[in-house]
Design an enzyme around this catalytic site. Structure first.
Site, PDB file in Angstrom:
ATOM      1  N   GLY A   1     153.223  53.744 -14.282  1.00  0.00           N
ATOM      2  CA  GLY A   1     153.113  55.073 -14.871  1.00  0.00           C
ATOM      3  C   GLY A   1     152.126  55.032 -16.019  1.00  0.00           C
ATOM      4  O   GLY A   1     151.391  54.057 -16.196  1.00  0.00           O
TER       5      GLY A   1
ATOM      6  N   ASN B   1     162.523  52.438 -20.666  1.00  0.00           N
ATOM      7  CA  ASN B   1     163.693  53.002 -21.335  1.00  0.00           C
ATOM      8  C   ASN B   1     164.937  52.688 -20.510  1.00  0.00           C
ATOM      9  O   ASN B   1     164.952  52.909 -19.300  1.00  0.00           O
ATOM     10  CB  ASN B   1     163.554  54.519 -21.496  1.00  0.00           C
ATOM     11  CG  ASN B   1     162.587  54.890 -22.601  1.00  0.00           C
ATOM     12  OD1 ASN B   1     162.292  54.089 -23.479  1.00  0.00           O
ATOM     13  ND2 ASN B   1     162.101  56.124 -22.574  1.00  0.00           N
TER      14      ASN B   1
ATOM     15  N   LYS C   1     165.566  50.468 -29.691  1.00  0.00           N
ATOM     16  CA  LYS C   1     164.652  51.490 -29.170  1.00  0.00           C
ATOM     17  C   LYS C   1     165.377  52.823 -28.985  1.00  0.00           C
ATOM     18  O   LYS C   1     164.802  53.895 -29.225  1.00  0.00           O
ATOM     19  CB  LYS C   1     164.054  51.017 -27.839  1.00  0.00           C
ATOM     20  CG  LYS C   1     163.130  52.041 -27.148  1.00  0.00           C
ATOM     21  CD  LYS C   1     161.972  52.458 -28.034  1.00  0.00           C
ATOM     22  CE  LYS C   1     160.840  53.112 -27.266  1.00  0.00           C
ATOM     23  NZ  LYS C   1     161.209  54.220 -26.388  1.00  0.00           N
TER      24      LYS C   1
ATOM     25  N   GLU D   1     163.192  59.727 -33.823  1.00  0.00           N
ATOM     26  CA  GLU D   1     161.998  60.485 -33.421  1.00  0.00           C
ATOM     27  C   GLU D   1     162.352  61.937 -33.133  1.00  0.00           C
ATOM     28  O   GLU D   1     161.637  62.862 -33.546  1.00  0.00           O
ATOM     29  CB  GLU D   1     161.411  59.810 -32.181  1.00  0.00           C
ATOM     30  CG  GLU D   1     160.191  60.472 -31.580  1.00  0.00           C
ATOM     31  CD  GLU D   1     159.797  59.776 -30.292  1.00  0.00           C
ATOM     32  OE1 GLU D   1     159.875  60.425 -29.220  1.00  0.00           O
ATOM     33  OE2 GLU D   1     159.439  58.580 -30.343  1.00  0.00           O
TER      34      GLU D   1
END
Length: 304
Positions: free
Chosen positions: A9, A97, A175, A182
């Site tokens: 990707g 992820n 993460k 974020e």
């Protein structure tokens, strides 16, 4: 120095490019074979593989296979297939992820077959190719040591922008929290700039204000840099739909806060606002409008 990278990707393909330009020999596989072929034709030190078996056959042990696949079925299928192809001592790194508890499970499953597993939270987006990726890794020390030469190429610098956070699961956990933060930062910037734009009687320049904030302000950040840049081109954003997807990590962060009993109201509300932007608040708003009509006779838009 040889590594296999599965999943090309936007982030995976650029990681393959950065690895190859950093001196690694990169074998790549993608569900759409044309993507892998085109990347191999454009980059030196990149070899396209038609399937996982062909990739493994071209690599010497101990092999390092790095996954950049969507969480869920795609990752689970790849893990199962690789487990039957690899030899004891080989390493699987999941750099996409993923929920940290899934990484803990994967490590146990691979260990039962003599394989090593490492989780890596990767941040940097489309800018990672040029600037490097922030890498949050979890795993046993000897496993991390084997993968470290590749980490140093991917990171902003050999000694900066990456950290062995702890045991398996810790990389994806850090993460996950990073992405929750974020969400909150993006929501706060969006709301603040919307308030400034809404004060129309002052005639303020939102682009100029966001640019000014970038220099010396306590809210300066990369997110602000990106915001200032696109506002210079378009302040109205009339062509942009007010729809903000959520990748999943914000949800995991909020669920973790509930499990721990640790308050995380900013991240939770930022996630809720993303749900609202996806139209998942529409029915609620309709119900509230009808309640107001019922008790106060207030008008309803669309009411004839």
């Amino acid at each position: 120095m040889q590594i296999g990278l599965l999943g090309l990707g936007k982030m995976g393909a650029n990681m393959a490019r950065r690895l190859s330009r950093g001196g690694a020999n990169v074998l790549v596989w993608n569900r759409s074979a044309d993507v892998a072929t085109q990347l191999a034709q454009a980059e030196s030190n990149v070899t396209a593989c038609p399937d996982m078996a062909a990739m493994v056959a071209q690599m010497a042990s101990p092999r390092v296979l790095w996954l950049m696949l969507p969480a869920g079925a795609a990752t689970e299928a790849a893990m199962d297939q690789l487990a039957d192809l690899l030899a004891p001592g080989d390493v699987i790194v999941n750099g996409a992820n993923a929920f940290y508890k899934d990484s803990e499970r994967h490590a146990a499953e691979m260990a039962a077959k003599g394989l090593r597993f490492m989780d890596a939270g990767v941040s940097g987006g489309v800018w990672g190719l040029a600037n490097g990726y922030a890498l949050m890794v979890g795993g046993e020390a000897d496993t991390v040591a084997l993968v470290t030469p590749f980490i140093k190429i991917l990171a902003p610098g050999p000694a900066t922008g990456w950290l062995h956070c702890g045991p398996v699961g810790s990389g994806h956990f850090v993460k996950m929290v990073h992405n929750g933060i974020e969400y909150g930062m993006m929501q706060a910037l969006g709301e603040g700039l919307a308030l400034i734009k809404g004060k129309t009687e002052y005639g303020m320049d939102v682009a100029a204000i966001s640019e000014m904030w970038r220099h010396g302000s306590v809210v300066r950040s990369w997110l602000l840099d990106l915001t200032a840049e696109f506002l210079q081109q378009d302040q109205t954003l009339e062509a942009i739909a007010p729809f903000v997807p959520d990748s999943g990590e914000g949800r995991w962060t909020v669920l973790e806060s509930v499990e721990q009993g640790t308050p995380a109201p900013v991240m939770t509300l930022a996630l809720m606002m993303r749900f609202a932007s996806q139209g998942k608040h529409d029915y609620t708003d309709k119900l509230i409008a009808m309640m107001r009509k019922g008790f106060g006779g207030h008008g309803v838009k669309g009411d004839v």
